[in-house]
Design a protein around this motif. Structure first.
Motif, mmCIF file in Angstrom:
data_model
loop_
_atom_site.group_PDB
_atom_site.id
_atom_site.type_symbol
_atom_site.label_atom_id
_atom_site.label_comp_id
_atom_site.label_asym_id
_atom_site.label_seq_id
_atom_site.Cartn_x
_atom_site.Cartn_y
_atom_site.Cartn_z
ATOM 1 N N LEU A 79 -2.042 -1.469 -3.711
ATOM 2 C CA LEU A 79 -3.149 -0.635 -3.259
ATOM 3 C C LEU A 79 -2.669 0.798 -3.046
ATOM 4 C CD1 LEU A 79 -4.230 -3.121 -0.454
ATOM 5 C CD2 LEU A 79 -5.468 -2.824 -2.618
ATOM 6 N N GLU B 83 -4.558 4.848 -1.671
ATOM 7 C CA GLU B 83 -5.770 5.449 -1.136
ATOM 8 C C GLU B 83 -6.842 5.505 -2.225
ATOM 9 O OE1 GLU B 83 -5.249 8.807 1.962
ATOM 10 O OE2 GLU B 83 -3.528 8.960 0.603
ATOM 11 N N VAL C 148 0.865 5.402 0.426
ATOM 12 C CA VAL C 148 0.157 6.599 0.874
ATOM 13 C C VAL C 148 1.148 7.758 0.819
ATOM 14 C CG1 VAL C 148 -1.048 7.743 2.765
ATOM 15 C CG2 VAL C 148 -1.399 5.300 2.356
ATOM 16 N N VAL D 9 -8.896 1.949 0.631
ATOM 17 C CA VAL D 9 -7.872 1.768 -0.388
ATOM 18 C C VAL D 9 -8.486 1.053 -1.587
ATOM 19 C CG1 VAL D 9 -5.933 1.741 1.216
ATOM 20 C CG2 VAL D 9 -7.100 -0.406 0.671
ATOM 21 N N THR E 136 0.843 -1.195 0.000
ATOM 22 C CA THR E 136 0.000 0.000 0.000
ATOM 23 C C THR E 136 0.874 1.239 0.000
ATOM 24 O OG1 THR E 136 -1.662 -1.181 1.319
ATOM 25 C CG2 THR E 136 -1.876 1.210 1.162
#
Length: 351
Positions: A237, A239, A158, A214, A156
């Motif tokens: 992934l 946001e 961000v 996400v 992920t």
């Protein structure tokens, strides 16, 4: 040591040029426009720099320019329509190659296309030597060492602040629009697929208490991690709000009118958090986290360090994922002076 920087006059290329110069490395500036290359050299305080104009369709000129260096860094995106020509020329010149690409289909194409050719030439090719893919891939390798065979890895990204993407990044988004809308490639049961549903729709970030939404996204690490980690499923992934914004078509004429990239002041406000959540085949969990400032500046540091290591500490020839080419702990340690921190905790999961 001498590094050839293809696209040295572009936004990312100038940052790579500055980082190479800061380290005292010799450089060869390569690209299509000799006037712009000389301007970039002068701006970097290198008025007598070696400047080699070479168009993408001028293979002989590219090969000759790359032979003047020990390794090649390609910074000229979008990579999907142009990157293969630069890879091919670097291999023909017998020079190690890295690039700053983030375009998932292109990165997969490099692995699928150039492995045997690079191996035969004794050349190491490491695509996606950027702020996210290199540390994420290295962390994934360390997680696998701790947990053994994995059921899944979810990466992920961000990012906050920073003043927005460069024109080059936005043009790469245009090239990748179809795969962005599809959520990117997902690795599952031994191959990459498009259209698989996401396993995760939210994440609790380090230090957070509430989950944030996400969505699937074509992260480079989805291509590299399965090259060296025994894992059944890998997905990328970001946001959900960012995914939605980048899925909206962008008018190229609007991009042309935007600033070339974020200002240095804006980049200083940017922070990134990259989370790699792993689940072992036996259910054990671990989380790796990479945090730092300034994605474009960090990419410059990582690209130069990647090329430097290929020259001073050669890896096996072929197309390699970062964890196949570099010692993970040693490489991650080299990023600490640049404000990039990493941690691994077992028993953690934010999904």
């Amino acid at each position: 040591m001498k590094i050839a920087i293809y696209g040295a006059n572009g936004y990312q290329g100038r940052l790579v040029l500055a980082e190479a110069t800061r380290r005292g490395l010799d450089v060869v500036l390569v690209g299509r426009d000799g006037t712009r290359l000389r301007g970039a050299a002068t701006a970097a305080g290198l008025s007598d720099a070696d400047v080699r104009p070479a168009a993408l369709d001028g293979r002989d000129a590219l090969v000759a320019a790359f032979r003047e260096a020990d390794a090649v860094i390609n910074c000229a995106g979008p990579f999907t329509p142009t990157g293969a020509a630069v890879v091919r020329a670097a291999i023909a010149a017998g020079r190690h190659y890295v690039d700053t690409a983030g375009e998932q289909p292109y990165i997969k194409e490099v692995f699928d296309t150039f492995g045997a050719e690079a191996e035969a030439a004794g050349v190491t090719v490491v695509p996606a030597a950027n702020d996210a893919c290199v540390p994420g891939d290295l962390i994934a390798g360390l997680l696998a060492e701790r947990l053994g065979p994995l059921e899944e890895i979810a990466g992920t990204h961000v990012i906050t602040g920073g003043g927005g993407p460069s024109r080059g990044s936005l043009r790469s988004v245009i090239e990748s629009m179809d795969i962005i809308k599809a959520g990117g490639l997902v690795y599952d049961d031994g191959d990459w697929h498009v259209g698989l549903p996401a396993r995760h729709t939210s994440i609790v970030l380090p230090g957070g208490s509430a989950a944030i939404p996400v969505a699937k996204f074509p992260l480079p690490e989805v291509v590299t991690i399965p090259r060296h980690v025994q894992v059944r499923h890998v997905e990328g992934l970001v946001e959900a709000a960012l995914s939605a914004r980048l899925s909206i078509p962008i008018d190229p004429e609007i991009i042309a009118g935007l600033p070339e990239g974020p200002t240095e002041e804006a980049r200083r406000t940017q922070r990134f958090t990259y989370v790699i959540d792993a689940v072992a085949a036996d259910g054990r969990r671990a989380r790796g986290v990479v945090e730092g400032p300034d994605t474009y500046g960090t990419t410059a540091v990582i690209a130069v360090e990647s090329a430097r290591r290929l020259v001073t500490d050669p890896a096996k020839p072929g197309v390699l994922a970062p964890a196949q080419a570099y010692d993970p702990v040693g490489f991650l340690g080299s990023l600490l002076p640049h404000g990039i921190r990493w941690t691994i905790e077992e028993g953690m999961s934010g999904s």
